[in-house]
Design a protein around this motif. Structure first.
Motif, PDB file in Angstrom:
ATOM      1  N   PRO A 325       0.764  -1.219   0.099  1.00 29.29           N
ATOM      2  CA  PRO A 325      -0.049   0.082   0.124  1.00 29.29           C
ATOM      3  C   PRO A 325       0.693   1.220   0.223  1.00 29.29           C
ATOM      4  O   PRO A 325       0.394   2.347  -0.612  1.00 29.29           O
ATOM      5  CB  PRO A 325      -0.808  -0.187   1.210  1.00 29.29           C
ATOM      6  N   ALA A 326       2.108   1.243   0.496  1.00 35.89           N
ATOM      7  CA  ALA A 326       3.098   2.094   0.760  1.00 35.89           C
ATOM      8  C   ALA A 326       3.408   2.804  -0.933  1.00 35.89           C
ATOM      9  O   ALA A 326       3.792   3.944  -0.968  1.00 35.89           O
ATOM     10  CB  ALA A 326       4.098   2.129   1.680  1.00 35.89           C
ATOM     11  N   ALA A 327       3.106   1.896  -1.608  1.00 37.91           N
ATOM     12  CA  ALA A 327       3.981   2.079  -3.039  1.00 37.91           C
ATOM     13  C   ALA A 327       3.321   3.318  -3.782  1.00 37.91           C
ATOM     14  O   ALA A 327       3.874   4.043  -4.377  1.00 37.91           O
ATOM     15  CB  ALA A 327       3.902   0.816  -3.722  1.00 37.91           C
ATOM     16  N   LEU A 328       1.996   3.389  -3.479  1.00 36.22           N
ATOM     17  CA  LEU A 328       1.223   4.477  -4.126  1.00 36.22           C
ATOM     18  C   LEU A 328       1.510   5.817  -3.847  1.00 36.22           C
ATOM     19  O   LEU A 328       1.432   6.925  -4.376  1.00 36.22           O
ATOM     20  CB  LEU A 328      -0.214   4.285  -3.953  1.00 36.22           C
ATOM     21  N   LEU A 329       2.124   5.899  -2.558  1.00 34.92           N
ATOM     22  CA  LEU A 329       2.603   7.151  -1.938  1.00 34.92           C
ATOM     23  C   LEU A 329       4.059   7.460  -2.386  1.00 34.92           C
ATOM     24  O   LEU A 329       4.442   8.266  -2.671  1.00 34.92           O
ATOM     25  CB  LEU A 329       2.343   7.431  -0.523  1.00 34.92           C
ATOM     26  N   ALA A 330       4.956   6.538  -1.893  1.00 34.04           N
ATOM     27  CA  ALA A 330       6.294   6.263  -1.934  1.00 34.04           C
ATOM     28  C   ALA A 330       6.757   6.482  -3.660  1.00 34.04           C
ATOM     29  O   ALA A 330       7.696   7.077  -4.068  1.00 34.04           O
ATOM     30  CB  ALA A 330       6.870   5.253  -1.418  1.00 34.04           C
ATOM     31  N   ALA A 331       6.440   5.650  -4.456  1.00 34.81           N
ATOM     32  CA  ALA A 331       6.957   5.331  -5.886  1.00 34.81           C
ATOM     33  C   ALA A 331       5.652   4.872  -6.661  1.00 34.81           C
ATOM     34  O   ALA A 331       5.542   3.886  -7.170  1.00 34.81           O
ATOM     35  CB  ALA A 331       8.035   4.244  -5.659  1.00 34.81           C
ATOM     36  N   PRO A 332       4.667   5.975  -7.129  1.00 33.61           N
ATOM     37  CA  PRO A 332       3.494   5.460  -7.671  1.00 33.61           C
ATOM     38  C   PRO A 332       3.834   4.898  -9.140  1.00 33.61           C
ATOM     39  O   PRO A 332       3.154   4.258  -9.587  1.00 33.61           O
ATOM     40  CB  PRO A 332       2.815   6.688  -7.819  1.00 33.61           C
ATOM     41  N   SER A 333       4.886   5.376  -9.571  1.00 34.72           N
ATOM     42  CA  SER A 333       5.473   4.810 -11.108  1.00 34.72           C
ATOM     43  C   SER A 333       5.580   3.354 -11.088  1.00 34.72           C
ATOM     44  O   SER A 333       5.739   2.719 -11.873  1.00 34.72           O
ATOM     45  CB  SER A 333       6.414   5.617 -11.641  1.00 34.72           C
ATOM     46  N   ILE A 334       6.443   2.956  -9.910  1.00 37.38           N
ATOM     47  CA  ILE A 334       6.727   1.357  -9.806  1.00 37.38           C
ATOM     48  C   ILE A 334       5.433   0.930  -9.697  1.00 37.38           C
ATOM     49  O   ILE A 334       5.398  -0.325 -10.484  1.00 37.38           O
ATOM     50  CB  ILE A 334       7.630   1.426  -8.548  1.00 37.38           C
ATOM     51  N   SER A 335       4.385   1.059  -8.976  1.00 39.47           N
ATOM     52  CA  SER A 335       3.119   0.461  -8.875  1.00 39.47           C
ATOM     53  C   SER A 335       2.391   0.403 -10.210  1.00 39.47           C
ATOM     54  O   SER A 335       1.991  -0.547 -10.644  1.00 39.47           O
ATOM     55  CB  SER A 335       2.155   1.256  -7.835  1.00 39.47           C
ATOM     56  N   ALA A 336       2.448   1.695 -10.874  1.00 42.23           N
ATOM     57  CA  ALA A 336       1.688   1.653 -12.267  1.00 42.23           C
ATOM     58  C   ALA A 336       2.595   0.768 -12.996  1.00 42.23           C
ATOM     59  O   ALA A 336       1.842   0.062 -14.019  1.00 42.23           O
ATOM     60  CB  ALA A 336       1.787   3.171 -12.587  1.00 42.23           C
ATOM     61  N   LEU A 337       3.825   0.587 -13.269  1.00 46.42           N
ATOM     62  CA  LEU A 337       4.481  -0.243 -14.016  1.00 46.42           C
ATOM     63  C   LEU A 337       4.138  -1.651 -14.078  1.00 46.42           C
ATOM     64  O   LEU A 337       4.009  -2.599 -15.052  1.00 46.42           O
ATOM     65  CB  LEU A 337       6.013  -0.145 -13.949  1.00 46.42           C
ATOM     66  N   TYR A 338       4.065  -2.167 -12.455  1.00 50.94           N
ATOM     67  CA  TYR A 338       3.554  -3.526 -12.446  1.00 50.94           C
ATOM     68  C   TYR A 338       2.073  -3.818 -12.890  1.00 50.94           C
ATOM     69  O   TYR A 338       1.824  -4.965 -13.464  1.00 50.94           O
ATOM     70  CB  TYR A 338       3.579  -3.667 -10.836  1.00 50.94           C
ATOM     71  N   SER A 339       1.141  -2.780 -12.632  1.00 48.24           N
ATOM     72  CA  SER A 339      -0.148  -2.981 -13.143  1.00 48.24           C
ATOM     73  C   SER A 339      -0.160  -3.092 -14.624  1.00 48.24           C
ATOM     74  O   SER A 339      -0.834  -3.805 -15.255  1.00 48.24           O
ATOM     75  CB  SER A 339      -0.885  -1.619 -12.652  1.00 48.24           C
ATOM     76  N   PHE A 340       0.703  -2.216 -15.195  1.00 45.62           N
ATOM     77  CA  PHE A 340       0.862  -2.305 -16.683  1.00 45.62           C
ATOM     78  C   PHE A 340       1.318  -3.695 -17.216  1.00 45.62           C
ATOM     79  O   PHE A 340       0.827  -4.196 -18.290  1.00 45.62           O
ATOM     80  CB  PHE A 340       1.898  -1.303 -17.188  1.00 45.62           C
ATOM     81  N   CYS A 341       2.361  -4.237 -16.565  1.00 48.67           N
ATOM     82  CA  CYS A 341       2.907  -5.320 -17.015  1.00 48.67           C
ATOM     83  C   CYS A 341       1.777  -6.810 -16.856  1.00 48.67           C
ATOM     84  O   CYS A 341       1.741  -7.643 -17.489  1.00 48.67           O
ATOM     85  CB  CYS A 341       4.135  -5.994 -15.853  1.00 48.67           C
ATOM     86  N   GLN A 342       0.740  -6.505 -15.647  1.00 46.32           N
ATOM     87  CA  GLN A 342      -0.155  -7.383 -15.586  1.00 46.32           C
ATOM     88  C   GLN A 342      -1.388  -7.419 -16.801  1.00 46.32           C
ATOM     89  O   GLN A 342      -2.040  -8.198 -16.906  1.00 46.32           O
ATOM     90  CB  GLN A 342      -0.810  -7.075 -14.302  1.00 46.32           C
ATOM     91  N   GLY A 343      -1.176  -6.096 -17.516  1.00 47.30           N
ATOM     92  CA  GLY A 343      -2.395  -6.123 -18.527  1.00 47.30           C
ATOM     93  C   GLY A 343      -1.932  -7.031 -19.595  1.00 47.30           C
ATOM     94  O   GLY A 343      -1.014  -7.495 -19.707  1.00 47.30           O
ATOM     95  N   SER A 344      -2.712  -6.402 -20.788  1.00 49.87           N
ATOM     96  CA  SER A 344      -2.600  -7.428 -22.107  1.00 49.87           C
ATOM     97  C   SER A 344      -1.235  -6.862 -22.682  1.00 49.87           C
ATOM     98  O   SER A 344      -0.913  -7.961 -23.747  1.00 49.87           O
ATOM     99  CB  SER A 344      -3.864  -7.364 -22.968  1.00 49.87           C
ATOM    100  N   HIS A 345      -0.691  -5.946 -22.439  1.00 47.92           N
ATOM    101  CA  HIS A 345       0.438  -5.557 -23.406  1.00 47.92           C
ATOM    102  C   HIS A 345       1.594  -5.943 -22.682  1.00 47.92           C
ATOM    103  O   HIS A 345       2.848  -5.626 -22.911  1.00 47.92           O
ATOM    104  CB  HIS A 345       0.367  -4.183 -23.417  1.00 47.92           C
ATOM    105  N   GLY A 346       1.524  -6.474 -21.218  1.00 50.89           N
ATOM    106  CA  GLY A 346       2.749  -6.962 -20.638  1.00 50.89           C
ATOM    107  C   GLY A 346       2.660  -8.451 -19.970  1.00 50.89           C
ATOM    108  O   GLY A 346       1.807  -9.047 -20.232  1.00 50.89           O
ATOM    109  N   THR A 347       3.525  -8.712 -19.263  1.00 50.23           N
ATOM    110  CA  THR A 347       3.762 -10.020 -18.677  1.00 50.23           C
ATOM    111  C   THR A 347       4.317 -10.022 -17.618  1.00 50.23           C
ATOM    112  O   THR A 347       5.372  -9.149 -17.104  1.00 50.23           O
ATOM    113  CB  THR A 347       4.442 -11.104 -19.699  1.00 50.23           C
ATOM    114  N   VAL A 348       3.920 -10.991 -16.555  1.00 50.06           N
ATOM    115  CA  VAL A 348       4.770 -11.032 -15.172  1.00 50.06           C
ATOM    116  C   VAL A 348       5.341 -12.718 -15.085  1.00 50.06           C
ATOM    117  O   VAL A 348       4.653 -13.468 -15.157  1.00 50.06           O
ATOM    118  CB  VAL A 348       3.762 -10.659 -14.157  1.00 50.06           C
ATOM    119  N   PHE A 349       6.569 -12.775 -14.570  1.00 51.97           N
ATOM    120  CA  PHE A 349       7.132 -13.990 -14.447  1.00 51.97           C
ATOM    121  C   PHE A 349       7.345 -14.232 -12.864  1.00 51.97           C
ATOM    122  O   PHE A 349       7.924 -13.176 -12.140  1.00 51.97           O
ATOM    123  CB  PHE A 349       8.218 -14.159 -15.105  1.00 51.97           C
TER     124      PHE A 349
END
Length: 349
Positions: A325-349
């Motif tokens: 939960p702290a990521a949204l305040l501390a490093a929102p772009s890191i959180s956004a990148l993870y969400s991006f990778c979870q979508g149809s244009h990315g992948t998570v290993f």
């Protein structure tokens, strides 16, 4: 360079006269400290054009100078923070205010089209680092077809996240910097796979810590991608350069901190996070946020690190750094990148 040999030779020839030019153009102006920037600016007779990006790495001000200024003049915290604002940014903001007055010409122009990366990656960078600061959106200048790749495991993807949980080992300190062997080993294997399968693609490996650069180079040596020369590890000869589509020689593989990557671009970027979060950790104030996320809290560094790729961006690191939960305040772009990778244009290993 303002103090480079070409300028010195001109000064020697024209020692009796002050040196000036009708127009002076300064590149990477946002990175120059005020005194260094004033040298070329003082040579402009008619116009000065400063080119730079205050949303990327800040100007280079010697830490000891900051400390001496703060000590000598007993600067308040606000004044100390102002030292970190580049002269480029100050001039930009002042000129924008001047533009609002009647009859004043436009003096600030934002280059709003990028030709470096896939439109989806460009849109991500624009939203995370520019539009969020009320700046204009950065539009794509090239179509998606221009950024095709066939990197194994990432076909039809523009981003990926390789999870290296804290159970694989935490970051350790070396000479005041951080390193994480588990991430370095993953990156070494991933780099070898990409370079072997895609010999025409270039790979940039970025981290925020000097010690991790050395650890990654050791991993690349294990994979046959780096070698020792005069006692120092460096990229192996056959992996140093490749040819672009138009036949020009370009760098094929590079490892470094984000500072060394500003202004550079690679087909694929592997980004090493290094930091990890224990399963149960309390993060509830500014000090604990800084302790947990460190450099990941600095937007300008993340902006550089996440905008060097042309076709594919791969983060290697502990995903809890993005999902806490702290990521949204501390490093929102890191959180956004993870969400991006979870979508149809990315992948998570």
């Amino acid at each position: 360079q303002a103090a480079g040999r070409p300028m010195i030779s001109i000064k020697n020839v024209e020692a009796s006269n002050s040196i000036s030019f009708n127009s002076v153009i300064v590149d990477e102006a946002a990175r120059a400290n005020p005194l260094d920037l004033l040298i070329p600016m003082s040579m402009g007779r008619r116009r000065i054009i400063l080119v730079g990006d205050h949303r990327q790495l800040p100007h280079l001000l010697e830490p000891k100078v900051e400390e001496q200024l703060a000590e000598k003049f007993e600067l308040e915290k606000t004044q100390q923070e102002m030292l970190k604002i580049s002269l480029f940014q100050r001039l930009k903001e002042s000129l924008q205010l001047l533009e609002d007055k009647p009859g004043q010409p436009k003096r600030v122009v934002m280059l709003d089209t990028q030709f470096r990366m896939h439109p989806l990656l460009g849109d991500f960078v624009s939203k995370q680092f520019y539009e969020i600061k009320d700046l204009e959106a950065v539009k794509p200048g090239l179509s998606e077809d221009f950024f095709f790749h066939d990197v194994p495991g990432y076909e039809d993807k523009v981003c990926g996240w390789i999870n290296a949980p804290v159970s694989m080992g935490v970051a350790t300190r070396k000479d005041g910097s951080l390193q994480r062997e588990a991430e370095a080993n993953i990156i070494g294997r991933e780099a070898r796979k990409i370079l072997s399968h895609c010999p025409d693609l270039s790979v940039g490996i970025i981290t925020f810590y000097r010690a991790q650069v050395d650890t990654i180079l050791e991993s690349l040596q294990t994979e046959g991608l780096a070698e020792r020369s005069d006692g120092k590890l460096q990229i192996a000869g056959q992996y140093q350069y490749t040819s672009s589509e138009n036949g020009e020689e370009r760098e094929r593989l590079r490892v470094g901190t984000d500072d060394a990557f500003q202004g550079k671009e690679f087909d694929v970027v592997l980004l090493s996070m290094v930091r990890t979060l224990p399963a149960k950790i309390k993060i509830d104030d500014e000090d604990s946020l800084n302790s947990a996320y460190g450099f990941l809290r600095l937007d300008n560094r993340l902006n550089v690190a996440m905008s060097r790729q042309q076709r594919l961006l791969i983060m290697v690191g502990d995903s809890s750094m993005a999902t806490h939960p702290a990521a949204l305040l501390a490093a929102p772009s890191i959180s956004a990148l993870y969400s991006f990778c979870q979508g149809s244009h990315g992948t998570v290993f």
